[in-house]
Motif scaffolding. Structure first.
Motif, PDB file in Angstrom:
ATOM      1  N   HIS A   3      -3.115  -9.534  12.281  1.00 17.56           N
ATOM      2  CA  HIS A   3      -2.798  -8.739  11.096  1.00 17.56           C
ATOM      3  C   HIS A   3      -4.005  -8.665  10.159  1.00 17.56           C
ATOM      4  CE1 HIS A   3       1.499  -9.064  12.178  1.00 17.56           C
ATOM      5  NE2 HIS A   3       1.195 -10.305  12.523  1.00 17.56           N
ATOM      6  N   THR A   4      -4.283  -7.479   9.665  1.00 17.03           N
ATOM      7  CA  THR A   4      -5.278  -7.258   8.607  1.00 17.03           C
ATOM      8  C   THR A   4      -4.592  -6.507   7.468  1.00 17.03           C
ATOM      9  OG1 THR A   4      -6.020  -5.121   9.471  1.00 17.03           O
ATOM     10  CG2 THR A   4      -7.095  -7.094  10.347  1.00 17.03           C
ATOM     11  N   GLN A   5      -5.247  -6.473   6.319  1.00 14.77           N
ATOM     12  CA  GLN A   5      -4.628  -5.813   5.168  1.00 14.77           C
ATOM     13  C   GLN A   5      -4.952  -4.327   5.093  1.00 14.77           C
ATOM     14  OE1 GLN A   5      -5.990  -6.783   1.183  1.00 14.77           O
ATOM     15  NE2 GLN A   5      -3.889  -6.802   0.432  1.00 14.77           N
ATOM     16  N   GLN A   6      -6.249  -3.971   5.253  1.00 11.07           N
ATOM     17  CA  GLN A   6      -6.665  -2.601   5.001  1.00 11.07           C
ATOM     18  C   GLN A   6      -7.264  -1.898   6.215  1.00 11.07           C
ATOM     19  OE1 GLN A   6      -9.154  -2.231   1.484  1.00 11.07           O
ATOM     20  NE2 GLN A   6      -8.365  -4.143   0.655  1.00 11.07           N
ATOM     21  N   HIS A   7      -7.921  -2.635   7.088  1.00  9.84           N
ATOM     22  CA  HIS A   7      -8.694  -2.024   8.169  1.00  9.84           C
ATOM     23  C   HIS A   7      -8.011  -2.259   9.515  1.00  9.84           C
ATOM     24  CE1 HIS A   7     -11.840  -1.470   5.205  1.00  9.84           C
ATOM     25  NE2 HIS A   7     -11.819  -2.775   4.958  1.00  9.84           N
ATOM     26  N   ASN A   8      -8.189  -1.307  10.393  1.00 12.11           N
ATOM     27  CA  ASN A   8      -7.632  -1.444  11.735  1.00 12.11           C
ATOM     28  C   ASN A   8      -8.438  -2.442  12.556  1.00 12.11           C
ATOM     29  OD1 ASN A   8      -5.603   0.419  11.285  1.00 12.11           O
ATOM     30  ND2 ASN A   8      -6.836   2.143  12.008  1.00 12.11           N
ATOM     31  N   ALA A   9      -7.763  -3.109  13.438  1.00 11.63           N
ATOM     32  CA  ALA A   9      -8.397  -3.975  14.434  1.00 11.63           C
ATOM     33  C   ALA A   9      -7.793  -3.630  15.791  1.00 11.63           C
ATOM     34  CB  ALA A   9      -8.188  -5.445  14.110  1.00 11.63           C
ATOM     35  N   THR A  10      -8.543  -3.887  16.842  1.00 15.61           N
ATOM     36  CA  THR A  10      -8.111  -3.544  18.196  1.00 15.61           C
ATOM     37  C   THR A  10      -7.880  -4.805  19.008  1.00 15.61           C
ATOM     38  OG1 THR A  10      -9.346  -1.461  18.155  1.00 15.61           O
ATOM     39  CG2 THR A  10      -8.711  -2.317  20.310  1.00 15.61           C
ATOM     40  N   LEU A  11      -6.690  -4.935  19.555  1.00 13.92           N
ATOM     41  CA  LEU A  11      -6.377  -5.978  20.527  1.00 13.92           C
ATOM     42  C   LEU A  11      -6.366  -5.348  21.916  1.00 13.92           C
ATOM     43  CD1 LEU A  11      -3.530  -8.235  19.040  1.00 13.92           C
ATOM     44  CD2 LEU A  11      -5.883  -8.869  19.549  1.00 13.92           C
ATOM     45  N   SER A  12      -7.027  -5.999  22.877  1.00 13.55           N
ATOM     46  CA  SER A  12      -7.174  -5.411  24.205  1.00 13.55           C
ATOM     47  C   SER A  12      -7.005  -6.472  25.275  1.00 13.55           C
ATOM     48  CB  SER A  12      -8.546  -4.740  24.340  1.00 13.55           C
ATOM     49  OG  SER A  12      -8.750  -4.253  25.640  1.00 13.55           O
ATOM     50  N   THR A  50      -7.771   3.254   0.196  1.00 12.82           N
ATOM     51  CA  THR A  50      -9.035   3.986   0.190  1.00 12.82           C
ATOM     52  C   THR A  50      -8.982   5.251  -0.652  1.00 12.82           C
ATOM     53  OG1 THR A  50      -8.375   5.171   2.208  1.00 12.82           O
ATOM     54  CG2 THR A  50      -9.623   3.120   2.470  1.00 12.82           C
ATOM     55  N   SER A  51      -7.808   5.673  -1.102  1.00 17.43           N
ATOM     56  CA  SER A  51      -7.700   6.899  -1.878  1.00 17.43           C
ATOM     57  C   SER A  51      -8.261   6.702  -3.282  1.00 17.43           C
ATOM     58  CB  SER A  51      -6.238   7.351  -1.957  1.00 17.43           C
ATOM     59  OG  SER A  51      -6.104   8.476  -2.778  1.00 17.43           O
ATOM     60  N   ALA A  52      -9.056   7.666  -3.738  1.00 17.76           N
ATOM     61  CA  ALA A  52      -9.624   7.589  -5.089  1.00 17.76           C
ATOM     62  C   ALA A  52      -8.589   7.921  -6.145  1.00 17.76           C
ATOM     63  CB  ALA A  52     -10.814   8.540  -5.214  1.00 17.76           C
ATOM     64  N   MET A  53      -7.583   8.708  -5.803  1.00 16.58           N
ATOM     65  CA  MET A  53      -6.520   9.096  -6.729  1.00 16.58           C
ATOM     66  C   MET A  53      -5.199   8.573  -6.205  1.00 16.58           C
ATOM     67  SD  MET A  53      -5.545  10.574  -9.509  1.00 16.58           S
ATOM     68  CE  MET A  53      -6.952  11.530  -9.971  1.00 16.58           C
ATOM     69  N   ASP A  54      -4.460   7.841  -7.047  1.00 15.82           N
ATOM     70  CA  ASP A  54      -3.175   7.274  -6.666  1.00 15.82           C
ATOM     71  C   ASP A  54      -3.297   6.308  -5.500  1.00 15.82           C
ATOM     72  OD1 ASP A  54      -1.866   8.510  -8.661  1.00 15.82           O
ATOM     73  OD2 ASP A  54      -1.014  10.111  -7.479  1.00 15.82           O
ATOM     74  N   GLY A  55      -4.428   5.594  -5.403  1.00 17.28           N
ATOM     75  CA  GLY A  55      -4.547   4.543  -4.415  1.00 17.28           C
ATOM     76  C   GLY A  55      -3.773   3.314  -4.862  1.00 17.28           C
ATOM     77  N   CYS A  56      -3.716   2.321  -3.993  1.00 10.57           N
ATOM     78  CA  CYS A  56      -2.968   1.115  -4.334  1.00 10.57           C
ATOM     79  C   CYS A  56      -3.536   0.410  -5.563  1.00 10.57           C
ATOM     80  CB  CYS A  56      -2.970   0.163  -3.132  1.00 10.57           C
ATOM     81  SG  CYS A  56      -2.036   0.774  -1.711  1.00 10.57           S
ATOM     82  N   GLN A  57      -4.850   0.470  -5.738  1.00  7.81           N
ATOM     83  CA  GLN A  57      -5.469  -0.195  -6.877  1.00  7.81           C
ATOM     84  C   GLN A  57      -5.375   0.625  -8.156  1.00  7.81           C
ATOM     85  OE1 GLN A  57      -6.363  -3.188  -6.578  1.00  7.81           O
ATOM     86  NE2 GLN A  57      -6.704  -3.502  -4.391  1.00  7.81           N
ATOM     87  N   THR A  58      -5.204   1.945  -8.035  1.00 10.68           N
ATOM     88  CA  THR A  58      -5.141   2.821  -9.208  1.00 10.68           C
ATOM     89  C   THR A  58      -3.864   3.645  -9.147  1.00 10.68           C
ATOM     90  OG1 THR A  58      -6.415   4.519  -8.041  1.00 10.68           O
ATOM     91  CG2 THR A  58      -7.637   2.953  -9.407  1.00 10.68           C
ATOM     92  N   LEU A  59      -2.756   2.980  -8.845  1.00 15.60           N
ATOM     93  CA  LEU A  59      -1.503   3.687  -8.643  1.00 15.60           C
ATOM     94  C   LEU A  59      -1.023   4.274  -9.959  1.00 15.60           C
ATOM     95  CD1 LEU A  59       0.394   4.195  -6.259  1.00 15.60           C
ATOM     96  CD2 LEU A  59       1.753   2.269  -7.058  1.00 15.60           C
ATOM     97  N   GLY A  60      -0.594   5.516  -9.942  1.00 14.54           N
ATOM     98  CA  GLY A  60      -0.094   6.177 -11.140  1.00 14.54           C
ATOM     99  C   GLY A  60      -1.112   7.138 -11.706  1.00 14.54           C
TER     100      GLY A  60
END
Length: 565
Positions: free
Chosen positions: A67-76, A277-287
């Motif tokens: 599990h990661t929070q923001q970025h994808n990881a690949t299990l193979s 990653t969104s500049a507008m209404d991202g998780c850190q700047t919601l609203g």
């Protein structure tokens, strides 16, 4: 957090790795032990070999989850990822069926792009009596897929998973999935869907990892998470929930075998219903800024109405008419147009001003207090009905299966409240000022600090805007901030009601209509000859006389001599 964790492999594992020792010396490696969480950092474009050791001999299959929070990881399964042999996601997992005598195996973990990926993972073993999650997969890429797939938008969050199969031992073949539906097949399995809410207003990585570790296995889900629904093998393996932007939620599924009295868990998946990653209404700047401005003004107006609404009756009518018109036309504009959110909010505010003015003017012109108070009562009824259906009552299968039943119940509760105003209009109006005004303050706080109380009305708005919202679970977390805001709502509401009842006890029930007062004064002047104002010339005559004085010099009529005393 170290870059990777290494512990000395057992002698048997060293013998197994001798043929590939030359490659292992130039490859990063991390060792996982069953049931023990391991934090791993993967650099950009790096491949980490995951060595699973000390597998219990009674285990028939294992699941590896990362599990990661923001970025994808690949299990193979292989060093080079390929279709059907790997999975890329923030919450990914692989299932491996073990061979007789196998006590170790290797998988591979890859980063996404050039950015480093930090995450946590665990190996969970299961015996041959326990069901195999995702072993009857026909929809997703992996042959046996124990993952839960999640999708969200502004209104809903949905999860999907592949059906499981009954357990089988290491030397046996998987039972067929769809040949028959007897009690010895997978059709006897039952699926429990769980949700686990992370701490409110906490978007940190340690908080997520602690939550994942709390519900990673079957026992953790049963003890810490909330059972949302139970599905049979004949049901569609999907579940839909209302989206809560900015609130972390972990979803997972436990598949149970009632015949063997065993269970196993799928790979947990998390969401914040927003983008990091969104500049507008991202998780850190919601609203949005427009939303904060709108609800800040509404909160200040609600605070005034809460304590002084009945005293300043015209201001109260304007605010109630504004709320009623703005809400209705926001829904109408959103359903019929594709305008940007800020434009829709601005148009709703303008139309709300018009609605507030019309309600005030209707009282000013016609003087019908009861008609205006009924509109005010509908506002209180809307809030009461929304609050009742915000409770677990709103998640009853009766309301989730039929939108018509939900709206009939909602309207019946909302319409029944104004009947209280017919008998006690002043008291009902003051109660509305206190309750609705205090809730406007709660919404203003929610524009800056998330609180679940905003979903009292937001769930109704979502149901109006989304035709498929009735099938969703509207469960939201209640944590410290929510209990604090309930206290604020109750204290403000009770204080405002008590203060206004005390202050208005000796005053008339409602202020008179200005237009009717003007008509009565005009009639009194016309009929009362003893009133000096009766002998005043009409207003237009006085204005014309004043204009003549300014434009024409008045000549003296003759000599004026002082009076002789």
């Amino acid at each position: 957090m170290c870059r990777w964790t290494w512990c000395p492999p057992p002698p048997l594992l060293l013998l197994l790795l001798l043929p590939s020792m030359s490659e292992a010396q130039v490859e990063n490696r991390v060792v996982f032990l069953p049931g023990t969480f391991q934090n791993v950092n993967v650099s950009g474009n790096e491949t980490v070999q995951v060595l699973v050791s000390r597998i219990p001999p009674e285990a028939a299959f294992i699941t590896l989850q990362f599990h990661t929070q923001q970025h994808n990881a690949t299990l193979s399964y292989t060093r080079v990822p390929g279709p059907g042999r790997s999975l890329t996601a923030e919450d990914s997992g692989l299932l491996s069926h073990l061979l007789p005598g196998q006590t170790s195996l290797a998988m591979f973990l890859l980063g996404s792009g050039s950015e480093a990926v930090a995450g946590t993972g665990v190996i969970l073993p299961y015996n041959s009596m326990e069901p195999v999650p995702g072993a009857c997969n026909l929809e997703f890429n992996l042959e046996m897929d124990p993952n839960v797939y999640i999708h969200y938008n502004l209104y809903e969050t949905s999860i999907r998973f592949a059906p499981a199969n009954v357990g089988f031992d290491r030397s046996g073949a998987p039972p067929p999935c769809d040949i028959s539906r007897g009690p010895e097949t997978r059709w006897r399995l039952v699926y429990d869907v769980y949700s686990y809410f992370l701490p409110e207003n906490d978007l940190s990585e340690p908080s997520l990892f602690a939550g994942i570790q709390a519900v990673a296995d079957t026992q953790g889900l049963i003890q810490n998470a909330k059972l949302v629904m139970t599905l049979t093998a004949a049901d569609t393996s999907t579940a839909v929930f209302t989206s809560i932007p900015g609130q972390g939620v972990v979803y997972s599924v436990v598949v149970r075998d009632p015949l063997m009295n065993t269970s196993s868990s799928y790979i947990p998946v998390h969401t914040y219903a927003c983008s990091f990653t969104s500049a507008m209404d991202g998780c850190q700047t919601l609203g949005r800024i427009s939303t904060k401005i709108f609800f800040t003004v509404a909160g200040l107006a609600g605070l005034v109405i809460c304590f002084f609404g009945h005293r300043f009756f015209k201001c109260e009518l304007f605010c109630m008419g504004f709320s009623f018109a703005a809400f209705f036309f926001f829904v109408l504009i959103t359903k019929t147009t594709t305008l940007d959110y800020d434009i829709r909010l601005a148009l709703a505010a303008v139309i709300g001003v018009v609605g507030g003015v019309l309600l005030v003017m209707s009282w000013w012109r016609f003087g019908s207090v009861m008609a205006c108070v009924v509109v005010v009562g509908l506002m209180l009824g809307f809030l009461v009905s929304s609050t009742v259906l915000f409770t677990p009552l709103g998640d009853l299968s009766l309301y989730r299966s039929s939108s018509a039943v939900f709206w009939v119940t909602f309207c019946c509760i909302m319409i029944s409240v104004p009947f209280f105003f017919l008998r006690w209009p002043r008291e009902g109006n003051i109660v509305t000022c206190g309750v609705v005004g205090a809730y406007a303050v709660v919404l203003a706080v929610n524009a800056y600090i998330y609180t679940s109380l905003s979903f009292i009305t937001l769930n109704i708005l979502k149901r109006l805007l989304n035709d498929n919202f009735s099938a969703m679970f509207t469960d939201v977390p209640f944590q410290t901030i929510d209990f604090a805001m309930i206290t604020v709502w109750v204290v403000l509401g009770v204080s405002g009601v008590v203060l206004q009842l005390y202050r208005e006890r000796s005053r008339p029930f409602f202020p008179p209509s200005p237009y009717l007062m003007w008509q009565q004064e005009l009639e009194r002047r016309r009929t009362n000859v003893l009133d000096p104002s009766h002998h005043f010339p009409p207003l237009h005559n006085r204005l014309l006389a004043r204009v003549r004085q300014l434009t024409k010099r008045m000549e003296p009529a003759g000599e004026h001599t002082p009076l002789l005393l």
